[in-house]
Design a protein around this motif. Structure first.
Motif, PDB file in Angstrom:
ATOM      1  N   LYS A  10      54.856  46.150  33.753  1.00 22.41           N
ATOM      2  CA  LYS A  10      53.634  46.916  33.526  1.00 22.41           C
ATOM      3  C   LYS A  10      52.466  45.949  33.405  1.00 22.41           C
ATOM      4  O   LYS A  10      52.429  45.114  32.521  1.00 22.41           O
ATOM      5  N   ARG A  11      51.546  46.048  34.320  1.00 28.23           N
ATOM      6  CA  ARG A  11      50.470  45.060  34.378  1.00 28.23           C
ATOM      7  C   ARG A  11      49.112  45.765  34.438  1.00 28.23           C
ATOM      8  O   ARG A  11      48.961  46.792  35.101  1.00 28.23           O
ATOM      9  N   LEU A  13      45.647  46.163  36.008  1.00 28.92           N
ATOM     10  CA  LEU A  13      45.157  45.875  37.353  1.00 28.92           C
ATOM     11  C   LEU A  13      44.092  44.780  37.337  1.00 28.92           C
ATOM     12  O   LEU A  13      43.619  44.348  38.367  1.00 28.92           O
ATOM     13  N   TYR A  15      44.428  41.786  35.564  1.00 29.29           N
ATOM     14  CA  TYR A  15      44.830  40.546  34.899  1.00 29.29           C
ATOM     15  C   TYR A  15      44.378  39.294  35.615  1.00 29.29           C
ATOM     16  O   TYR A  15      44.188  38.260  35.009  1.00 29.29           O
ATOM     17  N   ARG A  16      44.154  39.397  36.928  1.00 27.86           N
ATOM     18  CA  ARG A  16      43.682  38.207  37.639  1.00 27.86           C
ATOM     19  C   ARG A  16      42.218  37.878  37.321  1.00 27.86           C
ATOM     20  O   ARG A  16      41.771  36.770  37.508  1.00 27.86           O
ATOM     21  N   ASP A 116      47.208  55.243  33.058  1.00 34.46           N
ATOM     22  CA  ASP A 116      47.195  54.583  34.360  1.00 34.46           C
ATOM     23  C   ASP A 116      46.004  54.952  35.223  1.00 34.46           C
ATOM     24  O   ASP A 116      45.610  54.188  36.087  1.00 34.46           O
ATOM     25  N   SER A 117      45.432  56.105  34.983  1.00 31.16           N
ATOM     26  CA  SER A 117      44.283  56.496  35.811  1.00 31.16           C
ATOM     27  C   SER A 117      43.035  55.729  35.413  1.00 31.16           C
ATOM     28  O   SER A 117      42.121  55.561  36.220  1.00 31.16           O
ATOM     29  N   ASP A 178      37.910  54.446  36.127  1.00 37.28           N
ATOM     30  CA  ASP A 178      38.894  54.455  37.206  1.00 37.28           C
ATOM     31  C   ASP A 178      39.615  53.106  37.319  1.00 37.28           C
ATOM     32  O   ASP A 178      38.988  52.075  37.560  1.00 37.28           O
ATOM     33  N   SER A 179      40.929  53.143  37.181  1.00 42.42           N
ATOM     34  CA  SER A 179      41.669  51.886  37.168  1.00 42.42           C
ATOM     35  C   SER A 179      41.577  51.159  38.505  1.00 42.42           C
ATOM     36  O   SER A 179      41.563  49.922  38.550  1.00 42.42           O
ATOM     37  N   ALA A 180      41.485  51.907  39.600  1.00 41.79           N
ATOM     38  CA  ALA A 180      41.413  51.257  40.903  1.00 41.79           C
ATOM     39  C   ALA A 180      40.090  50.509  41.092  1.00 41.79           C
ATOM     40  O   ALA A 180      40.006  49.569  41.875  1.00 41.79           O
ATOM     41  N   SER A 181      39.060  50.943  40.382  1.00 42.55           N
ATOM     42  CA  SER A 181      37.754  50.275  40.477  1.00 42.55           C
ATOM     43  C   SER A 181      37.565  49.245  39.375  1.00 42.55           C
ATOM     44  O   SER A 181      36.473  48.682  39.234  1.00 42.55           O
ATOM     45  N   SER A 183      38.507  46.161  38.669  1.00 41.14           N
ATOM     46  CA  SER A 183      38.101  44.774  38.900  1.00 41.14           C
ATOM     47  C   SER A 183      36.659  44.714  39.392  1.00 41.14           C
ATOM     48  O   SER A 183      35.914  43.783  39.066  1.00 41.14           O
TER      49      SER A 183
ATOM     50  N   VAL B 587      34.142  49.374  44.868  1.00 39.83           N
ATOM     51  CA  VAL B 587      35.266  49.169  45.768  1.00 39.83           C
ATOM     52  C   VAL B 587      36.540  49.364  44.954  1.00 39.83           C
ATOM     53  O   VAL B 587      36.596  49.024  43.768  1.00 39.83           O
ATOM     54  N   ARG B 588      37.537  49.968  45.589  1.00 39.17           N
ATOM     55  CA  ARG B 588      38.779  50.273  44.863  1.00 39.17           C
ATOM     56  C   ARG B 588      39.928  49.470  45.484  1.00 39.17           C
ATOM     57  O   ARG B 588      40.053  49.406  46.716  1.00 39.17           O
ATOM     58  N   PHE B 589      40.712  48.927  44.622  1.00 40.72           N
ATOM     59  CA  PHE B 589      41.887  48.167  45.045  1.00 40.72           C
ATOM     60  C   PHE B 589      43.134  48.835  44.506  1.00 40.72           C
ATOM     61  O   PHE B 589      43.151  49.325  43.370  1.00 40.72           O
ATOM     62  N   SER B 734      44.285  57.705  41.017  1.00 41.74           N
ATOM     63  CA  SER B 734      44.338  56.330  40.516  1.00 41.74           C
ATOM     64  C   SER B 734      45.491  56.096  39.558  1.00 41.74           C
ATOM     65  O   SER B 734      45.835  54.955  39.264  1.00 41.74           O
ATOM     66  N   ALA B 735      46.072  57.164  39.059  1.00 39.60           N
ATOM     67  CA  ALA B 735      47.157  57.010  38.085  1.00 39.60           C
ATOM     68  C   ALA B 735      48.451  56.575  38.754  1.00 39.60           C
ATOM     69  O   ALA B 735      49.318  55.992  38.108  1.00 39.60           O
ATOM     70  N   SER B 798      50.422  53.419  38.157  1.00 34.87           N
ATOM     71  CA  SER B 798      49.745  52.325  38.852  1.00 34.87           C
ATOM     72  C   SER B 798      49.926  50.995  38.137  1.00 34.87           C
ATOM     73  O   SER B 798      49.906  49.936  38.774  1.00 34.87           O
ATOM     74  N   SER B 799      50.127  51.026  36.841  1.00 33.77           N
ATOM     75  CA  SER B 799      50.344  49.765  36.132  1.00 33.77           C
ATOM     76  C   SER B 799      51.660  49.112  36.542  1.00 33.77           C
ATOM     77  O   SER B 799      51.862  47.923  36.308  1.00 33.77           O
ATOM     78  N   CYS B 800      52.538  49.886  37.151  1.00 33.51           N
ATOM     79  CA  CYS B 800      53.836  49.347  37.588  1.00 33.51           C
ATOM     80  C   CYS B 800      53.895  49.147  39.104  1.00 33.51           C
ATOM     81  O   CYS B 800      54.948  48.793  39.645  1.00 33.51           O
TER      82      CYS B 800
END
Lengths: 198, 967
Positions: A10-11, A13, A15-16, A116-117, A178-181, A183, B587-589, B734-735, B798-800
């Protein structure tokens, strides 16, 4: 066999983003220093639905009386009321992990996926309202946005929930986005912080 | 004069006398003092020629010394059009003049001024369009002459950004009205932002003389500024320009490289007034300036503006300026008063007591120049015989400085942007502002109040109104009146030889404005557009009023009837960098993003996501895609599909909801099964597709396209706001992270990992879905066949996601697993004839055109768009999406190439790739309905213009019995 207790699975998103800034992962806040922390791996869960209030009350969890407010439990949990029927519980101190699918929904009270979201960033130290003023159109000064207030708004053009609360003796902003955004947002906030750093 | 000859203190409030600063102007080294503007430093070094005018290349020097005119636009390094009277000097600055051919001192294009009679206003529009082809000949010459300054095309971007500010009250202008307003409001508890365009507080108090003794301004300034600077409730911004007013007091303020977006509850505009020039021949020569400019030069920069001056005035300001000049050692040749007598007799007496001659009812009719029009050397003074007319007898007075003041024009721009009405009294030549919106107030000279005591009271009055609105005060508000009249009614003295400039920016003379009206442009707005008056950098600050007067006279109307031109944002020229700077482009990764980068993926945008297109170098693109495709067909591949939309629908009515939203039937969908889900709009057009997984009796997990999920989510919320079904809808895109493990060896790879799901074909068949744990990671597994192979879509928190990728890549190592990208997936799905909504559909595509009839339930009473689908599919079909093949050696069509049927365009190619598995070019295209049957051929016009014949074939192209995906 690995298990869910193996945290390497479990990381965050992010951490880098802070490999050179170990302080970002800690919950140790220096009130004299403007700092950004990643709490994304810390426990949080949410519930929504007509029975959400009842379910939380049954669990002896006090909730704010109105939407867009938060309160803190005796154990340090933050209880965010995002609407009349939606609540998020954040555990800034908790180390244990919660899985996405373990939060069981009940009739009229549906578990949400905020672990996670959403990424969970914490902005702490002096000038946090001015930093956010470079990213967000909402007045987040103490006089207009006191501790306990929540703003659901846009930060650097990303939807975000901003919660103003105490962390220890310090006033901080928790930013859930939003976790995807995450970084992208991390970089945007770091950039806004630059002029206020020593 | 040089820096050693600067005026004694207290002159020079902005300079540091012990800090010389060296910069260059036109290649010559100039030594100024820290705090000098470029213009003041140049004048201190007797360099009066600073730049050249726009049209006639006339020599120009400072006019306002406040950045309100275009006379001092200079080139500063790579930046053109810098205001020399505002820009502070810095060491090693490289400054040069603008708009000259040859040198600033000897400009070959200055000859243009001799031909001005052949270049009347509007001559551009009327001269170069005929005969046919004339423009092409002229264009190069005109473009070469157009524009000011030189852009540095190699300029490196600099850091500009934006910040929001929030206050109770913003005061625009820190003159006496603004300072007193800010103080009163702050004393009452309001949080005040005080914005001042100049570098110091005080406005006119910092340079203007308000009384004969010259004491009033100094003491008032000191008192007000000290209090403001010490007040905790006042935030001061200097060198900051409020550049517009927008609804609800949304106020952009520019300071340095930052655009502040200020939001306040109350706003007081105390922006002051612009001193106006007198129109006479050669009124633009270096050495001719506003009275306020001369005062600023002395008070701010300790620069003596001349040796022998003539003061031309239509108000008392000129007398006070004359006293200031005389005190600083400037010989005053005469005060020329356009009025019949000064209104304040003591003031006139004080000037005469100083030995200064006063010429009433007189004007400067012409300024006489030194060689090359480099400086004023004398004036032709005449008696005024009638408004705008002079007697024939001239008196020549030698001078090297003319200070002029025809009156004051309110700095009305922000107020008029807010809808304020600027009115002019033809009787008094005074302006008034009315119709201001609530919470916007006006104070001081912009409000027509000029006497210092009244100005301060007016600021306090405006603050009182603001405080009342803020619920911080309830005192009775009394109006403030002012008896002084600063405006001379007709300060325009046209000369038969012209060069009597109305607009310095555009070199527009009085005759130009009058001629515009004779050509039929009677409306002030049309005069503006035809003549370009007021369209230069100073935006009519000095030209609007004389233009209105000239148009009024020429059209036999009053100025009130004529009106003035409209003020629009921005107030001052605004760099595009301020708007563009620090723009946010989210931007989404995916959680696996960095694994793709490490594997050499070429990333492409998919909405605001970044996805791997393929793995390998750009040069090897085609080989990489073909190799990845064969890997999936023959072994096993792994693709990141985290960007797929994910929506949770939970609740007792979940099945009913899904059944209403999507075209297929879902009420009886078994738990643990997936079903293809097509979404149509209310117009019957296919707008998205995905897979609906029934996780539980009351629980659906629905996927959507990467770029469509937000729309699908919005649609779901909108519809259920009407339907009120007992469900909860959550966008969980995103989850979840997700991969598609695909290929004949997919099951073997997955079996290598520890999981609690039976992966056998019997227990987990095609189109089934399961919840499971893979190596402890909670997961949702979907057996779907987008690429047409045995495959598992695995969705995890997503954390995994990154950990899952690592686990699968490690487990697949012995099966030679390889990642594959989106471009490869497009080829693989094309081989299976699967459409991509948005690529293979358009805004008219209904299910029938796409051969999706099988995915539309005809048994249920309703789904979104059902009525429209029935209607459009009942109509005669004109086109259909078909599969086609070509021999590989033929020029390959591209997406968007037209399908030609006879003389008509029947459709277009939506997808086309070379398939190694099929051994041909394959594609999808909209074809005429008559050509849509397998065995037909269609003609495609390719890039070369040739028509390529393609064969229409049945879909899918590969594995027609779909056996591979059901293994």
């Amino acid at each position: 066999m690995t298990t869910l207790e193996n945290f390497s699975l479990k990381r965050s998103l992010l951490y880098r983003c802070y490999q050179q800034q170990p302080v970002a992962l800690t919950a140790e806040i220096d009130p004299g220093q403007l700092s950004l922390h990643d709490f994304s791996v810390k426990l949080r869960y949410g519930f929504r639905g007509p029975q959400a209030h009842t379910v939380l009350s049954a669990a002896q969890i006090a909730v704010p009386s109105a939407a867009n407010n938060l309160c803190t439990t005796a154990s340090g949990e933050l209880v965010l009321r995002l609407s009349n029927t939606e609540y998020w519980l954040l555990h800034p101190q908790a180390g244990k992990q919660q899985t996405l699918l373990e939060s069981q929904s009940t009739e009229q009270c549906y578990s949400l996926f905020c672990q996670d979201s959403h990424a969970w960033l914490v902005l702490a130290g002096p000038n946090i309202a001015r930093v956010m003023a470079k990213l967000c159109a909402v007045d987040l000064r103490e006089s207009a946005f006191p501790r306990g207030a929540i703003a659901q708004t846009s930060v650097a053009r990303v939807n975000a929930i901003i919660a103003h609360h105490s962390f220890g003796d310090n006033a901080v902003f928790s930013i859930l986005s939003d976790s995807a955004s995450a970084s992208y947002l991390w970089d945007a906030i770091q950039d806004a912080m630059q002029e206020f750093k020593d | 004069m040089n820096n050693l000859q600067r005026l004694k203190e207290p002159m020079g409030s902005l300079i540091e006398r012990d800090r010389p600063v060296t910069f260059s102007f036109e290649g010559q080294s100039i030594v100024g003092l820290a705090g000098d503007s470029i213009a003041s430093a140049l004048l201190a070094n007797n360099q009066w020629l600073i730049s050249r005018s726009f049209k006639y290349h006339r020599p120009r020097g400072p006019l306002t010394m406040a950045g309100q005119d275009a006379n001092t636009l200079v080139q500063l390094g790579g930046e053109p059009n810098v205001l020399a009277d505002n820009q502070v000097i810095g060491a090693q600055m490289q400054v040069s003049g603008q708009n000259y051919s040859g040198s600033l001192e000897s400009d070959r294009d200055a000859l243009l001024g001799h031909f001005s009679r052949f270049m009347p206003v509007g001559f551009y529009y009327r001269s170069f369009f005929k005969p046919m082809g004339a423009w092409e000949k002229w264009e190069g010459f005109i473009r070469k002459k157009a524009g000011l300054g030189v852009l540095d095309l190699e300029a490196k971007p600099e850091y500009y950004d934006k910040e929001y500010l929030f206050y109770d009250l913003m005061v625009v202008g820190a003159g006496p009205a603004g300072l007193s307003a800010a103080l009163k409001a702050a004393d009452a508890g309001a949080q005040v932002l005080l914005v001042e365009e100049q570098r110091l507080l005080g406005g006119a108090l910092s340079y203007h003389r308000f009384d004969i003794q010259g004491q009033q301004a100094t003491s008032t300034l000191s008192s007000l500024v000290d209090k403001v600077q010490a007040h905790q409730n006042i935030q001061v911004m200097l060198s900051a320009t409020c550049n517009a007013w927008f609804t609800d007091n949304y106020l952009p303020v520019i300071q340095d490289k930052r655009l502040f977006k200020v939001r306040v509850q109350e706003c007081i505009v105390a922006s002051g007034a612009f001193e106006q020039h007198v129109v006479f021949r050669n009124n633009d020569l270096p050495g001719i300036m506003m009275c306020s400019a001369a005062s600023r030069l002395m008070k701010h920069y300790a620069v003596k503006p001349g040796q022998r001056a003539v003061v031309l005035t239509g108000n008392d300001t000129g007398y006070l300026t004359a006293l200031d000049l005389a005190e600083q050692g400037v010989q005053i040749a005469a005060v020329v008063d356009m009025r019949e007598s000064s209104l304040v007799s003591e003031l006139q007496a004080a000037v005469r007591d100083a030995g200064i001659e006063v010429l009433c009812n007189s004007t400067v009719y012409e300024a006489l120049a030194t060689k090359g029009n480099k400086h004023v050397r004398a004036v032709d003074v005449r008696k005024i015989s009638a408004p705008g007319e002079v007697a024939s007898q001239a008196r020549i007075i030698d001078c090297d400085l003319i200070c002029m003041s025809a009156g004051f024009m309110p700095a009305y721009q922000l107020l008029c942007q807010a809808g304020g009405q600027l009115s002019y009294s033809d009787d008094t030549a005074q302006f008034t502002l009315s119709n201001l919106p609530a919470h916007l107030h006006v104070a001081g000279s912009v409000n027509g109040v000029h006497q210092l005591e009244q100005v301060i009271k007016d600021g306090q009055r405006a603050a009182g109104v603001a405080l009342h609105n803020l619920s911080l005060g309830d005192e009775t508000i009394e109006a403030v009146t002012c008896q002084s009249n600063h405006n001379y009614h007709w300060p325009i003295f046209s000369h038969p030889k012209g060069k009597d400039f109305v607009d310095f920016d555009e070199d527009l003379q009085a005759a130009d404005i009058v001629n515009a009206t004779r050509l039929g442009y009677r409306d002030i707005q049309l005069v503006k557009r035809f003549s370009t008056v007021g369209m230069g950098p100073s935006q009519g600050r000095h030209s609007a009023l004389p233009t209105a007067r000239l148009v009024a006279k020429a059209t036999k109307r009053t100025v009130t009837q004529t009106g003035i031109t409209t003020a629009r944002p921005p107030f001052v020229p605004e760099k595009l960098a301020l708007s563009a700077g620090r723009s946010f482009n989210p931007v989404r990764f995916t959680s696996m993003h960095h694994r793709h980068i490490a594997l050499g993926a070429q990333m492409i945008a998919a909405g605001n996501w970044r996805r791997p297109a393929y793995y390998g170098s750009v040069e090897q693109r085609e080989q990489a895609i073909q190799s990845e495709a064969l890997q999936v067909r023959n072994k096993v591949g792994l693709i990141d599909v985290s960007t797929l939309g994910g929506i949770e629908v939970r609740g007792p009515d979940a099945a009913e909801f899904i059944n209403r939203i999507y075209t297929f039937a879902f009420l009886k969908q078994p738990v643990g099964k997936t079903r293809y889900a097509v979404l149509t709009s209310e117009q019957g057009v296919v707008i998205d597709d995905g897979v609906a997984c029934r996780i539980g009796e009351n629980h659906f997990y629905v996927t959507a396209t990467t770029t469509g999920v937000d729309q699908v989510y919005r649609q779901m919320l909108k519809w259920n706001a009407q339907w009120r079904l007992n469900i909860d809808v959550a966008n969980v895109t995103s989850a979840f992270s997700a991969v598609n493990l695909a290929g004949p060896d997919a099951r073997k790879v997955l079996q290598k990992l520890d999981s609690d799901v039976d992966l056998s074909i019997e227990a987990f068949p095609y189109l089934a879905c399961r919840e499971a744990r893979i190596e402890g990671i909670p997961a949702r597994l979907l057996r779907v066949g987008f690429v047409g192979e045995l495959g598992y879509e695995i969705h995890v928190p997503s954390s995994c996601g990154e950990a899952l990728w690592d686990l699968l890549m490690a487990a697949g190592k012995e099966f030679d697993i390889k990642p594959f990208g989106v471009e490869t997936q497009r080829l693989l799905r094309l081989e299976k004839g699967h459409i991509i909504v948005g690529q293979d559909t358009d805004s008219m595509s209904h299910p029938g055109e796409l051969s999706l009839n099988w995915a539309v339930s005809r048994k249920k009473p309703f789904f979104v768009g059902s009525r429209s689908v029935d209607i459009v599919m009942a109509q005669t079909q004109t086109r259909k999406l078909v599969g086609f093949t070509l021999d590989a050696i033929i020029e390959q069509p591209k997406e968007g190439h037209l399908v030609i049927s006879g003389d008509d365009v029947a459709g277009h190619v939506t997808s086309c790739e070379y398939s190694a598995s099929v051994g041909k070019c394959i594609g999808l295209a909209f074809a005429a309905i008559g050509d849509s049957q397998p065995g037909s051929s269609i003609s495609i016009r390719v890039d070369s213009g040739a028509l390529v014949e393609a064969s229409v074939v049945s879909l899918p192209f590969f594995d027609p019995d779909n056996q591979r995906q059901e293994l």
